[in-house]
Scaffold this active site. Structure first.
Site, PDB file in Angstrom:
ATOM      1  CD  GLU A  41      -3.011  -0.662   0.031  1.00 20.51           C
ATOM      2  OE1 GLU A  41      -3.323   0.634  -0.277  1.00 20.51           O
ATOM      3  OE2 GLU A  41      -3.525  -1.614  -0.483  1.00 20.51           O
ATOM      4  CE1 TYR A  88      -8.043   3.784  -0.676  1.00 19.20           C
ATOM      5  CE2 TYR A  88      -5.715   3.409  -0.221  1.00 19.20           C
ATOM      6  CZ  TYR A  88      -6.711   3.166  -1.126  1.00 19.20           C
ATOM      7  OH  TYR A  88      -7.080   2.338  -2.086  1.00 19.20           O
ATOM      8  CG  ASP A 144      -9.397   3.837  -4.976  1.00 15.63           C
ATOM      9  OD1 ASP A 144     -10.578   3.793  -5.524  1.00 15.63           O
ATOM     10  OD2 ASP A 144      -8.497   3.143  -5.274  1.00 15.63           O
TER      11      ASP A 144
END
Length: 307
Positions: free
Chosen positions: A47, A132, A150
């Protein structure tokens, strides 16, 4: 939870849309190595690497990174300068991401006894982990996340179901759609839809979009999408040259600025546009991030990586 979205056809409910998307995803999707694991460390690495970086570049870097530091304990024990130099060498963007990832690994080892926290709120306690990323790790490692929102997800929801270009509206719609307790498969599926079928140029037929039956954009031919800021070019950017500074100092340990400048930019000239003032600015940014230190040497200022 609402049982209907603005543009969802009258003959369909949310459950039908859910089932169609998950079936589409499970039948065929892109294979990424981080989709084949539920190890929170490996998912966190993927990520952080994927932030504004092309996935084709991330795949190679991800494999190399895990070869070198296969577990969170390995990363925590590494020299920060080594991690930053790796980041720079693989053109993974801002070097402070490497610094924060290293610090997060140390937090997991020192504060959580080597085991990652499992909820989005707890994961945000880790250095450099925002909402996020925390939600993504909670979803893909622990199946314990909220709906991911997103750029891809916003585009899909706006086109398919007429969700207005408003963050609160996107959050509400995404949460309404996600089946309870299914964040791992759902978030992977809806992001895959945005990445494969509903990109900037839609590929509805070629990708076999599972939502064509209900999609407002497909029905009307209006494929406009929310405005998304473009990622600045990496080539020639300040972050590219900050990366070169780190790579060079990793190789030479320390250098006087008169030798550092020409090694990171061939047209470096002390009094020119890309000269001492420009170099001082790069070094100041890196010093603020805790990555380099600059001090007066024997008649000349020198720079070195901070250990």
């Amino acid at each position: 939870m609402t049982d209907r979205l603005p543009e969802l056809a009258a003959d369909a409910d949310v459950e039908a849309a859910r089932e169609a998307l998950v079936s589409w995803y499970e039948a065929d999707h892109r294979e990424f190595p981080w989709r084949r694991t539920d190890d929170p460390y490996r998912i966190l690495v993927s990520e952080v690497m994927s932030q504004q970086t092309q996935l084709s570049r991330v795949e190679e870097a991800y494999a190399d990174f895990l070869d070198r530091w296969p577990a969170v304990t390995d990363l925590a024990a590494a020299e920060r300068g080594d991690v930053v130099a790796f980041w720079s060498a693989h053109s993974l963007g801002y070097n402070n991401r490497a610094k924060y990832l290293h610090e997060a690994a140390n937090q997991v080892v020192d504060e959580y006894d080597g085991s990652f926290p499992e909820s989005p709120d707890e994961l945000q306690e880790l250095m450099g982990v925002g909402p996020y990323t925390a939600n993504a790790v909670a979803s893909f490692a622990f199946n314990n996340g909220d709906a991911v929102v997103d750029t891809n997800v916003k585009r899909v929801l706006h086109r398919a179901f007429g969700v207005p270009d408003d963050d609160a509206a996107f959050e509400e719609a995404a949460s309404s759609l996600m089946p309870a307790g299914e964040s791992r498969v759902w978030n992977n599926a809806i992001m895959e839809l945005g990445g494969v079928a509903c990109g900037t140029t839609p590929r509805c037929e070629e990708a076999g979009c599972p939502w064509r039956r209900w999609c407002h954009a497909y029905r009307t031919g209006d494929f406009t999408a929310p405005d998304v800021p473009e990622q600045p070019s990496f080539e020639g950017s300040r972050r590219q040259f900050r990366g070169r500074v780190v790579s060079t100092l990793k190789e030479y340990d320390e250098l006087p600025l008169s030798k550092l400048g020409p090694r990171i930019r061939v047209d470096y000239a002390p009094g020119g546009e890309y000269g001492r003032e420009w170099l001082d600015g790069l070094l100041a940014d890196l010093a603020d991030d805790g990555l380099v230190e600059v001090e007066a040497g024997d008649g000349e200022t020198v720079a070195r990586l901070r250990r």
